[in-house]
Write a protein that holds these residues in place. Sequence first.
Motif, mmCIF file in Angstrom:
data_model
loop_
_atom_site.group_PDB
_atom_site.id
_atom_site.type_symbol
_atom_site.label_atom_id
_atom_site.label_comp_id
_atom_site.label_asym_id
_atom_site.label_seq_id
_atom_site.Cartn_x
_atom_site.Cartn_y
_atom_site.Cartn_z
ATOM 1 N N UNK A 283 0.850 -1.190 0.000
ATOM 2 C CA UNK A 283 0.000 0.000 0.000
ATOM 3 C C UNK A 283 0.890 1.247 0.000
ATOM 4 N N UNK A 284 0.485 2.266 -0.758
ATOM 5 C CA UNK A 284 1.284 3.489 -0.866
ATOM 6 C C UNK A 284 0.405 4.696 -0.557
ATOM 7 N N UNK A 285 0.819 5.470 0.443
ATOM 8 C CA UNK A 285 0.041 6.664 0.814
ATOM 9 C C UNK A 285 0.320 7.803 -0.173
ATOM 10 N N UNK A 286 -0.547 8.805 -0.175
ATOM 11 C CA UNK A 286 -0.353 9.994 -1.015
ATOM 12 C C UNK A 286 0.845 10.784 -0.485
ATOM 13 N N UNK A 287 1.895 10.943 -1.290
ATOM 14 C CA UNK A 287 3.086 11.629 -0.776
ATOM 15 C C UNK A 287 2.972 13.148 -0.795
ATOM 16 N N UNK A 288 1.906 13.678 -1.384
ATOM 17 C CA UNK A 288 1.839 15.125 -1.589
ATOM 18 C C UNK A 288 0.827 15.847 -0.710
ATOM 19 N N UNK A 289 0.404 15.214 0.372
ATOM 20 C CA UNK A 289 -0.600 15.879 1.203
ATOM 21 C C UNK A 289 -0.045 17.178 1.802
ATOM 22 N N UNK A 290 1.223 17.181 2.235
ATOM 23 C CA UNK A 290 1.812 18.390 2.808
ATOM 24 C C UNK A 290 1.912 19.482 1.751
ATOM 25 N N UNK A 291 2.392 19.124 0.551
ATOM 26 C CA UNK A 291 2.524 20.104 -0.524
ATOM 27 C C UNK A 291 1.175 20.687 -0.917
ATOM 28 N N UNK A 293 -1.394 21.096 0.891
ATOM 29 C CA UNK A 293 -1.816 22.067 1.908
ATOM 30 C C UNK A 293 -0.983 23.345 1.791
ATOM 31 N N UNK A 294 0.323 23.171 1.637
ATOM 32 C CA UNK A 294 1.211 24.331 1.526
ATOM 33 C C UNK A 294 0.904 25.174 0.292
ATOM 34 N N UNK A 295 0.393 24.533 -0.753
ATOM 35 C CA UNK A 295 0.104 25.252 -1.995
ATOM 36 C C UNK A 295 -0.858 26.421 -1.740
ATOM 37 N N UNK A 296 -1.815 26.210 -0.856
ATOM 38 C CA UNK A 296 -2.770 27.293 -0.541
ATOM 39 C C UNK A 296 -2.044 28.487 0.065
ATOM 40 N N UNK A 297 -1.077 28.188 0.934
ATOM 41 C CA UNK A 297 -0.295 29.261 1.548
ATOM 42 C C UNK A 297 0.560 29.966 0.498
ATOM 43 N N UNK A 298 1.060 29.193 -0.475
ATOM 44 C CA UNK A 298 1.872 29.787 -1.551
ATOM 45 C C UNK A 298 1.031 30.775 -2.362
ATOM 46 N N UNK B 42 20.127 16.566 2.462
ATOM 47 C CA UNK B 42 20.228 17.351 1.217
ATOM 48 C C UNK B 42 19.900 16.506 -0.012
ATOM 49 N N UNK B 43 19.921 15.186 0.153
ATOM 50 C CA UNK B 43 19.577 14.303 -0.973
ATOM 51 C C UNK B 43 18.152 13.763 -0.851
ATOM 52 N N UNK B 44 17.400 14.283 0.130
ATOM 53 C CA UNK B 44 16.009 13.855 0.314
ATOM 54 C C UNK B 44 15.116 14.769 -0.515
ATOM 55 N N UNK B 45 14.695 14.275 -1.687
ATOM 56 C CA UNK B 45 13.941 15.114 -2.624
ATOM 57 C C UNK B 45 12.625 15.618 -2.047
ATOM 58 N N UNK B 46 11.896 14.714 -1.368
ATOM 59 C CA UNK B 46 10.589 15.119 -0.830
ATOM 60 C C UNK B 46 10.749 16.203 0.230
ATOM 61 N N UNK B 47 11.720 16.014 1.115
ATOM 62 C CA UNK B 47 11.939 17.000 2.181
ATOM 63 C C UNK B 47 12.294 18.357 1.577
ATOM 64 N N UNK B 94 4.848 29.851 -9.113
ATOM 65 C CA UNK B 94 3.416 29.691 -8.825
ATOM 66 C C UNK B 94 2.757 28.740 -9.830
ATOM 67 N N UNK B 95 3.142 28.872 -11.095
ATOM 68 C CA UNK B 95 2.575 27.981 -12.118
ATOM 69 C C UNK B 95 2.959 26.531 -11.816
ATOM 70 N N UNK B 96 4.211 26.337 -11.376
ATOM 71 C CA UNK B 96 4.669 24.974 -11.065
ATOM 72 C C UNK B 96 3.896 24.393 -9.876
ATOM 73 N N UNK B 97 3.612 25.248 -8.887
ATOM 74 C CA UNK B 97 2.828 24.782 -7.731
ATOM 75 C C UNK B 97 1.413 24.410 -8.184
ATOM 76 N N UNK B 98 0.851 25.255 -9.058
ATOM 77 C CA UNK B 98 -0.500 24.957 -9.575
ATOM 78 C C UNK B 98 -0.498 23.643 -10.347
ATOM 79 N N UNK B 99 0.550 23.451 -11.150
ATOM 80 C CA UNK B 99 0.646 22.226 -11.960
ATOM 81 C C UNK B 99 0.735 20.981 -11.075
ATOM 82 N N UNK B 100 1.345 21.136 -9.916
ATOM 83 C CA UNK B 100 1.525 19.983 -9.040
ATOM 84 C C UNK B 100 0.272 19.613 -8.250
ATOM 85 N N UNK B 101 -0.784 20.391 -8.393
ATOM 86 C CA UNK B 101 -2.027 20.033 -7.711
ATOM 87 C C UNK B 101 -2.615 18.783 -8.370
#
Lengths: 324, 141
Positions: A283-291, A293-298, B42-47, B94-101
């Motif tokens: 099973x794999x969770x959604x990895x982008x839940x934090x992003x 949420x943060x997107x709204x702040x962005x 520094x090599x943790x992409x998600x972080x 901002x466009x990149x953030x929108x695209x990642x939704x």
Amino acid sequence: MRMNRRSFLAAGLAAAAGSVAGKAQAGETGSGQAVVGGEVVLATLLDLSKCIGCGACVEACREANAHKYPEPVKPFPKMYPAKVKAADWSDKRDVDDRLTPYNWLFIQTASGTYDGEPFELNIPRRCLHCQNPPCANLCPWGAASKDGRGIVSINDEICLGGSKCKSVCPWHIPERQTGVGLYLKLAPSLAGNGVMYKCDRCKDRIAAGGIPACVEACPEGVQTIGPRDEILAQARKLAEETGGFLYGDTENGGTNTFYVSPVPFDVLNQAVEKGPGKPHLASVANPFTTEDTLARAVYAAPLAGLAAGVLHLVRGATSEDGNE
Amino acid sequence: MNNRALNLVFRLTVFALLFTGFAQMPIFARYYLADVPGFAWTADYHLNHVLHYGLAVVLLALLGWRLPLALRRRWSASAVLAALCWAGIAITGLVRVMKNQPDAFFSPTLVMWVDWTHLGFVMLLGLVILARVLAARRKAA
């Protein structure tokens, strides 16, 4: 509307071709079909109870995509630092028991017992084409992307082979071939390491009105392709009717590949051979839940800053007026 | 918060954004930085992706804060160029953030150009800032 490989030609792509281009936001058609970029998002259903592991899909995939396979230039450029290793599959093109740059689909076999009954299941494995793909979201070079039909692909003309897509993919699907691609024209010793390859769900065949080679070639009708909402409903119905289990609907935030199995996927995951080029079934969770949420702040940040800046300026001006 | 503190926050944010931005590329693991004790992250992409988002919130708020004040000043040619770079970085980001939704879709070609121009604006801004610093030093000398 149920789509199999024949009716898909007549109906499924007609809907896609007739849809409005240029839509930037996902939505739903009147019939409830998921629409992205004006095109119908397609998904596949794999009924694992039907798969006999004949390998026809693997062969068909290799034939249909042979023209996309890498032809590396040798010898490879010396790369620095020395710990950077070349990934070369060009002399092992026949390998078909795992994912490679020359094999984008393979059959994984799981055997064991479940509920006291022995089982053996064959599982065609390839990219699941995520709805919110980490490979495309995190590629810093714009080489990996998702198109309007929900196909996630890697542009081999610009990919630098950094393998980040493989690192962030929960199943580590993309495979690298050194000695090919744009990096050779930039700084081959210092940056890049080839091109990443994976299933593109036969996007050229889809664009031409066809269906993926693996779907077409299967003698058992294991795979069905069609609009995502309909295929997902079909997958859920199949799982319900057969007492089966579903994989891919919620994994990684949702994918466009749905496996239905008579054996739970955690059991299958224990039973399959895992490792490089051999993805898991956990099973794999959604990895982008934090992003997400943060997107709204962005979005809100520049407006909030601007409002505060204007307020500060007006107050300052008022204060200056008062002092005069 | 006074202007000096704000400037410090701004500079630290820009540095951290640069760092986490370059961490989006697979270079820190290749060039041993991630091997240094305490720097494996520094090599943790998600972080680094999440950090980049968080830092972008701070930067965008500060840019918004500065805009009304900046508009009241006289602008040199290099200041205009720097402002255009900031705008380019902010808009492409901002466009990149929108695209990642999850439900958003942008064409693969647009995504590629957004990625490249984001990086291009950062590099151009670096050159503009360097030129301004050198010009200011020459003037002072």
